[in-house]
Design a protein around this motif. Structure first.
Motif, short mmCIF file in Angstrom:
data_model
loop_
_atom_site.label_atom_id
_atom_site.label_comp_id
_atom_site.label_asym_id
_atom_site.label_seq_id
_atom_site.Cartn_x
_atom_site.Cartn_y
_atom_site.Cartn_z
N ILE A 118 4.84 -71.20 26.87
CA ILE A 118 5.02 -70.02 27.71
C ILE A 118 6.33 -69.31 27.33
O ILE A 118 6.36 -68.09 27.12
CB ILE A 118 5.04 -70.42 29.20
N ARG A 161 -1.08 -78.24 35.80
CA ARG A 161 -1.19 -76.99 36.52
C ARG A 161 0.06 -76.66 37.32
O ARG A 161 0.26 -75.50 37.71
CB ARG A 161 -2.42 -76.98 37.43
N ALA A 178 -2.66 -54.29 37.16
CA ALA A 178 -1.83 -54.83 38.22
C ALA A 178 -1.77 -56.33 38.02
O ALA A 178 -2.57 -56.91 37.27
CB ALA A 178 -2.43 -54.52 39.58
N CYS A 179 -0.85 -56.96 38.70
CA CYS A 179 -0.71 -58.42 38.66
C CYS A 179 -0.64 -58.95 37.22
O CYS A 179 0.38 -58.85 36.61
CB CYS A 179 -1.80 -59.10 39.46
N PHE A 180 -1.72 -59.51 36.72
CA PHE A 180 -1.79 -60.12 35.37
C PHE A 180 -0.87 -61.33 35.24
O PHE A 180 -0.42 -61.68 34.15
CB PHE A 180 -1.49 -59.10 34.27
N ILE A 181 -0.61 -61.98 36.38
CA ILE A 181 0.20 -63.19 36.33
C ILE A 181 -0.50 -64.26 35.49
O ILE A 181 0.13 -65.02 34.76
CB ILE A 181 0.50 -63.69 37.76
N TRP A 197 -2.35 -63.82 32.89
CA TRP A 197 -2.09 -63.47 31.48
C TRP A 197 -0.68 -63.89 31.07
O TRP A 197 -0.47 -64.47 29.98
CB TRP A 197 -2.27 -61.97 31.28
N LEU A 198 0.29 -63.65 31.96
CA LEU A 198 1.68 -63.93 31.64
C LEU A 198 1.93 -65.41 31.40
O LEU A 198 2.60 -65.80 30.46
CB LEU A 198 2.59 -63.46 32.79
N PHE A 199 1.36 -66.24 32.28
CA PHE A 199 1.73 -67.66 32.25
C PHE A 199 0.80 -68.54 31.41
O PHE A 199 1.03 -69.73 31.29
CB PHE A 199 1.78 -68.23 33.67
N PRO A 252 -0.28 -70.68 28.70
CA PRO A 252 0.45 -71.20 27.54
C PRO A 252 -0.32 -71.04 26.24
O PRO A 252 0.26 -71.06 25.17
CB PRO A 252 0.62 -72.70 27.85
N GLU A 253 -1.62 -70.85 26.36
CA GLU A 253 -2.43 -70.82 25.16
C GLU A 253 -2.78 -69.41 24.73
O GLU A 253 -3.41 -69.22 23.68
CB GLU A 253 -3.73 -71.62 25.41
N ILE A 254 -2.38 -68.43 25.48
CA ILE A 254 -2.66 -67.02 25.20
C ILE A 254 -4.17 -66.78 25.09
O ILE A 254 -4.66 -66.07 24.21
CB ILE A 254 -1.95 -66.53 23.91
N ARG A 267 -5.53 -59.45 28.83
CA ARG A 267 -4.90 -58.53 29.79
C ARG A 267 -5.87 -57.37 30.02
O ARG A 267 -5.58 -56.23 29.67
CB ARG A 267 -3.59 -58.05 29.19
N ILE A 269 -2.77 -73.75 34.98
CA ILE A 269 -1.62 -72.97 35.43
C ILE A 269 -2.07 -71.62 35.99
O ILE A 269 -1.55 -71.14 37.00
CB ILE A 269 -0.61 -72.79 34.28
N ALA A 272 -4.79 -70.91 37.55
CA ALA A 272 -5.33 -71.12 38.90
C ALA A 272 -4.21 -71.35 39.90
O ALA A 272 -4.22 -70.82 41.01
CB ALA A 272 -6.29 -72.31 38.89
N GLU A 284 -1.07 -70.38 39.68
CA GLU A 284 -0.15 -69.26 39.86
C GLU A 284 -0.80 -68.01 40.43
O GLU A 284 -0.10 -67.12 40.91
CB GLU A 284 0.53 -68.93 38.52
#
Lengths: 399, 300, 108
Positions: B30, B220, C47-50, C52-54, C56-58, C62, C78, C80, C82
């Motif tokens: 990340i 998670r 909007a949001c896209f949290i 997408w941000l977090f 780890p595997e990309i 978005r 993650i 789910a 976040e």
């Protein structure tokens, strides 16, 4: 133009002429005047280079490795424990196939501490995949540095140019200072096959698997073993490139010799003394004396120690009665490294042909113990009578 | 430091491919992803042996799209210096050199070279991604492993020594910029990189990285745990600009809030802290309270 | 076995996805999005896209709606955890059809 300078300055002048543009250095006796002189050239603007006073030898070679990976012509120098400290990087540089040139000003290794000359430092690095050249005088130092840059960049393998601490590094001799124009003709600017850059990104020297693996284009790529094999294979073919270097050098500078060995009164010799570096010149006095006594003895200085010029050496020693190897280092637990390699080459090429000479190994000058020419002469004379010992005999020991 | 980037204004371009060998829920993945977005295309990376080496891929496949030099463990900062030197000779000083090393490769084996480079003022950014142990080799303790943490070589008593404060060590080199960040606060990391990238000399950024196998939690909860570290006041987000210390982002907000989550919440969430006694936890809480009393006082 | 140019003499890697193979095979549960709870979906704008941000595997795009690349998603959860509206839930892989999880590609 002939000048009179010390060996360290000869090396520094060679580096300056070759237009190295990244220099990293950490001080260690007896290398210090070399790198100090380079810093003078850089600060005076006589060299356009980045000079980095690193905080350790390990970092010195790290800087060179990184700088070379990005496409610079790099140089560093060290001795003894400094070389040992950077050993990890020494292995790295050859595996990464980088044309780094490093001067090793030969000095004894600790423990215990000793700042005087022997060759244990560079000899202990002989397995690392670097090219190793040993110099016997200041002309050879400056010429070898120049040839080294050309050769390293030609074969993409790093080179150690070794010369004896104090005996050569700190003594003054006259030698010809090559002209910049001629050096530029001999050594064009460094053009790497690949230089790390955002224009053509790549990930260099990451974990490499035991087996082959498909790359992003779907082609099979080499595994670690192939990469290492190629280093070995190209080190061996470096012997040919070295001959080419010698020819090119001769063409431009008008002087050359055998690329691998430096023979002295060998042609009709029955016995040949062999050594690395300045001792081969000291031996000339002994040889001239013994010749007057009617003993047909000569000297073969070994210039290229790695890759080992086994064919050239075997050819030169073929049919001789005895070979006497004088060494300032050894492979502890067995015998002198050069003696071992020599025996192996002689065996390989001459066994069963009836032309195999005996090999006598003398160890001397360890930790800078004075090498008295009288002792040398005595040892050489004794060895020409009959082989003195199977195990190495130490000259000058005072138990 | 000005700009406060939000998610929608983050550059969309990615510099890492999916499908790496990083662990499920890797905190480094990340931070690294956002870090590279901040650094951009004209960057050259230096990486020592570490989790990142593996994340970046095994020969001949690279998951990173930027040029990268893998180097020996102790030599990260020296290698960054070397690349920089070449760029200078090529007149390409617009290219950023960024070193990304783990906590072991920074606080232990790599500290000498880092200190040397910082002292020389070599112009690169050094990122220490701190998952608080030698995670790549199986969770052994490092200089930045916190006190009480169980690791593979502190298996029953936990680490007995304090966490090494590497940002403080780097700040003592009088750098133009030192910062502490967290993978749980990627926008703070992004802003800090953008701020410092053109400052002179060596810049040092320390990133707290939650690590599921090393710390012992369900993947998670990685971000949640990273956040807890900050909300308990245990790990602070800050920057030191020319010697001046300033809390940032969530840590800065905590000064206004004057309320820290009890640090026991942070410890409870990770199995590596299971042997911490009540007395030890109370002691740590004490230290945190003292530290924050200092922050509150400065704020007044 | 490849061409004998410089890059084959050294460990020189070019970039591409899936160094770790089909990492989607690692997961035991996969993220499932309820668009009725997803903020950008509801607003039909960025909007949001949290998530997408977090990620780890990309592997989360978005986009509206955000989509998960199941080829590489490791199922860390993650996203789910976040998601501010709990629009994403982690569902046991076993619940999904076999053909879904058996796509084989020529990754080693």
């Amino acid at each position: 133009m002939h000048i009179i300078e010390n060996g360290n300055v000869a090396a520094a002048l060679g580096v300056k002429l070759c237009r190295a543009n990244v220099i990293a250095a950490y001080p260690i006796t007896p290398q210090t005047p070399l790198t100090e002189r380079l810093s003078e050239y850089v600060e005076l603007g006589q060299m356009k280079a980045e000079y980095i006073p690193v905080e350790s030898e390990h970092s010195a070679l790290a800087v060179c490795i990184a700088a070379s990976s990005a496409g610079a012509r790099t140089f560093t120098a060290t001795s003894a424990n400094g070389l040992l400290y950077m050993h990890e990087q020494v292995q790295w540089a050859s595996g990464a196939r980088l044309p780094i040139v490093m001067c090793v000003v030969n000095r004894a290794v600790g423990a215990p501490w000793n700042v005087w000359n022997d060759q244990q430092d560079s000899i202990s690095q002989r397995d690392t995949g670097w090219i190793q050249i040993y110099c016997s005088d200041h002309q050879q130092i400056i010429d070898s540095v120049i040839k080294a840059f050309w050769l390293a960049e030609k074969v993409s393998i790093p080179i150690m140019v070794c010369y004896d601490g104090y005996i050569l590094s700190h003594t003054y001799m006259p030698f010809d200072l090559p002209e910049q124009g001629k050096v530029d003709a001999f050594l064009p600017p460094y053009k790497p096959d690949y230089a790390l850059s955002p224009d053509e990104p790549a990930n260099l020297n990451t974990v490499t698997l035991p087996d082959v693996r498909t790359d992003v284009k779907g082609e099979l790529a080499h595994g670690y073993m192939e990469i290492r094999y190629l280093l070995q294979e190209e080190l061996r073919t470096t012997l040919m490139a070295a001959a080419e270097a010698e020819k090119r050098f001769a063409g431009i500078f008008g002087r050359s010799g055998d690329p691998y060995i430096e023979p002295y009164r060998c042609d009709d010799a029955d016995y040949v003394a062999v050594g690395l570096g300045s001792i081969t010149y000291q031996l000339r006095v002994c040889v001239d004396l013994l010749r007057k006594e009617g003993i047909k003895v000569g000297i073969m200085g070994v210039r290229f120690y790695r890759p080992f010029p086994d064919v050239a050496i075997a050819n030169a020693l073929k049919g001789k009665k005895g070979v006497i190897v004088f060494e300032k280092a050894l492979s502890y637990g067995y015998e002198g490294a050069l003696a071992s390699d020599l025996k192996s080459a002689l065996y390989e090429h001459l066994a069963g042909t009836g032309t195999l000479p005996f090999v006598q190994n003398f160890i001397l000058g360890i930790g800078g113990r004075e090498i008295r020419t009288d002792d040398l002469t005595q040892a050489l004379r004794a060895a020409t009578k009959s082989r003195v010992s199977k195990e190495p005999t130490w000259i000058g020991l005072k138990l | 430091m000005q700009a406060k980037t939000n998610i929608l204004s983050l550059p969309i371009q990615e510099f890492v491919h999916p499908g790496t060998r990083a662990c499920t829920g890797c905190g480094l993945a990340i931070a690294y992803r956002v870090g590279l977005k901040a650094l951009g295309k004209d960057t050259m990376l230096v990486v020592p042996p570490s989790c990142l080496t593996v994340l970046q891929g095994l020969f001949p496949v690279a998951s990173t799209k930027l040029p990268c030099l893998n180097v020996t463990f102790a030599s990260t900062a020296a290698a960054a210096t070397g690349i920089l030197a070449t760029l200078k000779t090529q007149g390409k000083e617009h290219i950023t050199v960024a070193a990304w090393a783990g906590d072991g490769g920074t606080s232990d084996i790599g500290l000498q070279a880092l200190s040397g480079a910082a002292e020389r003022g070599d112009n690169f950014i050094y990122f220490c991604y701190d998952n608080e142990g030698y995670m790549n080799t199986g969770v052994q303790r490092s200089g930045t492993t916190p006190i009480g943490a169980i690791t593979a070589n502190t298996p029953f008593k936990g680490k007995l020594q304090q966490k090494k404060d590497v940002p403080a060590i780097m700040a003592a080199h009088n750098l133009s910029y030192v910062a502490a960040c967290s993978a749980a606060y990627p926008l703070d990391l992004y802003d800090k990189i953008k701020y410092c990238v053109n400052l002179p000399g060596t810049k040092y950024i320390h990133i707290h990285i939650p690590c599921p196998p090393g710390w012992g939690y369900d993947p998670r909860y990685g971000i949640k745990i990273g956040r807890l570290a900050v909300e308990t006041g245990y790990y602070d987000l800050y920057e030191i600009i020319n010697g001046e210390f300033k809390l940032t982002a969530a840590s800065e907000k905590l000064v206004e809030k004057r309320k820290l989550v009890p640090v026991i919440e942070y410890f409870r969430a990770q199995s590596r802290f299971k042997i911490l006694t009540d007395a030890q936890i109370a002691d740590i809480q004490n230290q945190i309270d003292k530290k924050w009393a200092g922050y509150y006082k400065k704020d007044e | 076995m490849g061409t004998r140019n410089y890059r084959r003499k050294t460990s020189h890697s070019e970039n591409g996805p899936g160094d770790g193979g089909r990492t989607g095979s690692w997961r035991v549960e996969r993220p499932v999005l309820d668009q009725s709870l997803c903020i950008p979906c509801k607003r039909n704008k960025e909007a949001c896209f949290i998530c997408w941000l977090f990620c780890p595997e990309i592997v989360i795009s978005r986009t509206i709606p955000p989509k998960v690349d199941l080829e590489y998603c490791k199922g860390c959860g993650i996203c789910a955890e976040e998601c501010p509206t709990k629009a994403i839930t982690m569902v046991d892989e076993a619940k999904f059809s076999e053909e879904d999880t058996e796509k084989k590609k020529d990754k080693d």
